[in-house]
Design an enzyme around this catalytic site. Structure first.
Site, short mmCIF file in Angstrom:
data_model
loop_
_atom_site.label_atom_id
_atom_site.label_comp_id
_atom_site.label_asym_id
_atom_site.label_seq_id
_atom_site.Cartn_x
_atom_site.Cartn_y
_atom_site.Cartn_z
N GLY A 1 -13.71 0.31 -4.98
CA GLY A 1 -13.70 1.18 -3.79
C GLY A 1 -14.38 0.49 -2.63
O GLY A 1 -14.16 -0.70 -2.37
N ASN B 1 -6.25 4.22 -7.14
CA ASN B 1 -7.43 4.77 -6.47
C ASN B 1 -8.47 5.20 -7.50
O ASN B 1 -9.20 4.37 -7.99
CB ASN B 1 -7.09 5.90 -5.50
CG ASN B 1 -8.27 6.15 -4.56
OD1 ASN B 1 -9.10 5.28 -4.36
ND2 ASN B 1 -8.36 7.34 -3.98
N THR C 1 -4.13 -0.76 -7.32
CA THR C 1 -4.92 0.44 -7.60
C THR C 1 -4.09 1.72 -7.71
O THR C 1 -3.02 1.84 -7.13
CB THR C 1 -5.98 0.64 -6.48
OG1 THR C 1 -6.88 1.67 -6.85
CG2 THR C 1 -5.36 0.98 -5.14
N ARG D 1 0.84 -1.19 0.00
CA ARG D 1 0.00 0.00 0.00
C ARG D 1 0.89 1.25 0.00
O ARG D 1 1.96 1.26 0.62
CB ARG D 1 -0.83 -0.03 1.28
CG ARG D 1 -1.83 1.09 1.45
CD ARG D 1 -2.96 0.99 0.49
NE ARG D 1 -4.11 1.77 0.90
CZ ARG D 1 -5.12 2.03 0.08
NH1 ARG D 1 -5.12 1.60 -1.16
NH2 ARG D 1 -6.16 2.72 0.51
N THR E 1 -9.63 0.45 -9.95
CA THR E 1 -8.69 -0.44 -9.28
C THR E 1 -8.70 -1.66 -10.15
O THR E 1 -9.48 -1.72 -11.09
CB THR E 1 -9.21 -0.74 -7.86
OG1 THR E 1 -9.19 0.46 -7.11
CG2 THR E 1 -8.40 -1.79 -7.12
N SER F 1 -7.74 0.90 3.29
CA SER F 1 -8.23 0.42 1.99
C SER F 1 -9.46 -0.44 2.17
O SER F 1 -9.78 -0.87 3.29
CB SER F 1 -7.12 -0.40 1.33
OG SER F 1 -7.58 -0.99 0.14
N SER F 2 -10.13 -0.70 1.05
CA SER F 2 -11.24 -1.68 1.05
C SER F 2 -10.86 -2.91 0.24
O SER F 2 -11.68 -3.82 0.09
CB SER F 2 -12.49 -1.06 0.43
OG SER F 2 -12.89 0.07 1.15
O1 DON Z 1 -7.93 0.99 -1.56
C1 DON Z 1 -9.10 1.25 -1.80
O2 DON Z 1 -10.02 0.79 -1.17
C2 DON Z 1 -9.42 2.12 -2.98
N1 DON Z 1 -8.32 2.98 -3.26
C3 DON Z 1 -9.78 1.25 -4.13
C4 DON Z 1 -10.20 2.05 -5.32
C5 DON Z 1 -11.02 1.28 -6.25
O3 DON Z 1 -11.33 0.13 -6.06
C6 DON Z 1 -11.50 1.97 -7.43
N2 DON Z 1 -12.09 1.03 -8.33
N3 DON Z 1 -12.92 0.72 -8.94
#
Ligand code: DON
Length: 562
Positions: A467, A394, A392, A99, A374, A445-446
């Site tokens: 996300g 983001n 990702t 990360r 992502t 993060s998710s």
């Molecule tokens: O780490 C995270 O949870 C976000 N930065 C992920 C972003 C993401 O999944 C965008 N995608 N569709």
């Protein structure tokens, strides 16, 4: 020659020459062969090629991520970060955390103006939004488990960047819709902006990126963090308001974490621990929904959706309150996934009515904006190694800033911090103290790269972008197989729903069953329709050892076969 035993449907976009022949393969069933599922056919093929050359799943995931950085610039990256959850053929379970980190000059109020208002434009766009990238470090850390040299694994990506590839309709549309953002967030010309609109079949050639990848091929990880590439990142920072420093890059380290492992109905789930909220949320949602036993109901029936939504509501309230980088805050995982705690959370569940969000969490403030990107890679090899990586930038194209002279997008991961208590990030998620900005800290993060094991054997390899919708999508994919006994394709492609405590809305995909929507509305749920949620890449190994690999039907996602 492609060795595909079964492909449920193929879509061919044929133009000419080497990387212009693109086959999207959505579903494959094979035995005794490795499979790679990713967001782009050329990236899946890069990974599959490495498997054919004797590499294992770890080799393939490095090659696939590098290829995605070229052919899927909206999310594939070397300027972002990610997580890997894996198990080796010998049963060693691994969680790698690469990360991004907050730069040393970052502070909790760095996006506030004089009146104390947080400016999300700064946390989402341009150089100040950039966290210290972890992807290259993560790939070199993965190399410990691989068989082939990095110099070989990076070859497909170099070739794709050098020679170019035909872009798909989706990519053309996205590049066109982001043109103004690219112009605004870059001082120098980038290959992603043309005078005319992009269209399907146009070649995207990335010479600067090819040179960057060649330097990494020659000099390794150090090149990115301390070599010419580092110099170019630092120079890009100086073109505007960037704060990433030379020592931030030099000090970046991937962390090996203890994977989060828990049981669900006779299966062992292996997922990502903090600083991703993904694994803990998944454990909370699966465990709470088990108090009602989903297997009595049909997927996407009113009863099942209500149980799952209420589990999601309670889990996400905890996300806002307790979750963050465990190197900076007290790690509350054990408490959060304990039966004692979850049973007490579930006491307020009513099968007749929506539980008000204020009853299950401490509300500070909320409203929402949406945006996504992502990407997920799921790989299984014939040796028995299984790897799930979510990586990702983001937002789509991250900060929209390309490193001048190096040709790759930098992330806008700083927006995943709670930039001010109660101020929603680009996914509408709110947070407070636990996820506030601190120098060197990793933003919550998710991302939920996950494996499901049965009798110590890998049964499912899964993950998705999206996300905050990531953990709820993985939740739905897993109960789709385990509780609703659905096949892999249905579990991936069934209409999805999502609830995240705040805003107090159930988001559903546009093709979600209308009867369920009507019933939920009667119980007090507010429903919001969205065109798509996530891009799940899933591999399932059935009792006969047949491997079912499914690439999400929502995008250009595709399966590659050894
Ligand atoms: O780490 C995270 O949870 C976000 N930065 C992920 C972003 C993401 O999944 C965008 N995608 N569709």
């Amino acid at each position: 020659m492609k060795k595909i035993l079964y492909a449920s449907f193929l879509l061919s976009i044929t133009v000419s020459a080497q990387y212009t022949d693109i086959n999207i393969i959505k579903e494959v069933k094979v035995k005794n062969k490795g499979v790679v599922v990713s967001a782009h056919p050329l990236a899946s093929e890069a990974g599959a090629k490495i498997l054919r050359q004797g590499g294992n799943a770890f080799d393939a995931v490095i090659a696939t991520q590098l290829a995605l950085a070229v052919v899927y610039p909206q999310a594939g990256n070397i300027g972002g970060g990610g997580f890997m959850v894996a198990t080796t053929a010998e049963g060693k379970k691994i969680a790698l955390d690469y990360r991004e980190t907050a730069p040393s000059k970052a502070s909790f109020d760095m996006y506030w103006d004089k009146e104390g208002n947080a400016n999300v434009d700064l946390s989402q766009n341009g150089r100040l939004a950039v966290g210290v990238p972890g992807s290259i470090s993560g790939m070199f850390e993965t190399l410990k488990y691989a068989k082939l040299p990095f110099s070989k694994l990076i070859e497909p990506a170099i070739d794709l960047a050098d020679k170019g590839f035909a872009i798909t309709e989706q990519e053309a549309g996205l590049l066109n819709s982001h043109k103004a953002d690219f112009l605004k967030n870059n001082k120098n010309k980038t290959v992603f902006v043309k005078d005319t609109d992009w269209k399907i079949g146009d070649l995207l050639i990335q010479k600067e990126l090819a040179e960057t990848l060649k330097r990494i091929q020659k000099s390794g990880e150090k090149e990115f963090y301390q070599g010419k590439t580092a110099d170019l990142i630092l120079a890009e920072m100086k073109l505007g308001n960037g704060i990433v420093q030379s020592q931030d890059l030099k000090n970046y380290k991937t962390k090996e974490r203890k994977p989060l492992v828990f049981d669900y109905k006779g299966h062992q789930i292996v997922s990502m621990p903090f600083p991703s909220s993904g694994g803990v949320l998944l454990a909370q949602m699966l465990k709470m929904s088990a108090y009602e036993d989903l297997s009595k109901y049909q997927q996407n029936s009113t009863e099942a959706v209500q149980i799952m939504v209420e589990a999601e509501r309670r889990a996400y309230a905890d996300r806002a309150e307790y979750m963050g980088d465990p190197d900076f805050i007290q790690d509350k995982t054990a408490m959060l996934i304990s039966d004692e705690y979850l049973k007490s959370r579930w006491k307020s569940y009513s099968p007749k009515l929506a539980t008000p969000s204020k009853d299950v969490g401490n509300i500070i403030n909320s409203n929402r904006k949406e945006s996504t990107e992502t990407t997920q890679v799921s790989i299984l090899d014939k040796f028995g190694n299984a790897v799930s990586v979510t990586t990702t930038l983001n937002g789509l194209y991250g900060s929209k800033t390309v490193v001048s002279g190096a040709g790759f997008f930098l992330n806008n991961e700083m927006d995943d911090f709670s930039i001010k208590p109660g101020v929603p990030n680009m996914f509408g998620a709110v947070g407070g103290e636990a996820n506030k900005i601190e120098p060197g800290k990793r933003m919550l993060s998710s991302m939920t790269p996950t494996l499901v094991l049965k009798d110590n054997k890998v049964k499912i390899v899964v993950g998705t972008p999206g996300g905050t919708t990531i953990p709820t999508s993985v939740f739905q994919a897993i109960v789709g197989v385990i509780d609703f006994k659905q096949n892999t394709n249905f579990s991936v492609n069934a209409p999805k729903f999502h609830h995240q405590w705040l805003p107090e809305i159930v988001t559903v995909e546009k093709n979600f069953p209308s009867a369920t929507i009507k019933d939920l509305e009667k119980m007090g749920y507010k429903i919001d329709k969205r065109s798509q949620i996530g891009r799940t890449e899933m591999i399932l190994i059935d009792d006969n050892k047949t491997v079912h690999a499914v690439a999400d039907g929502r995008g250009d996602d595709s399966v590659g076969v050894e």
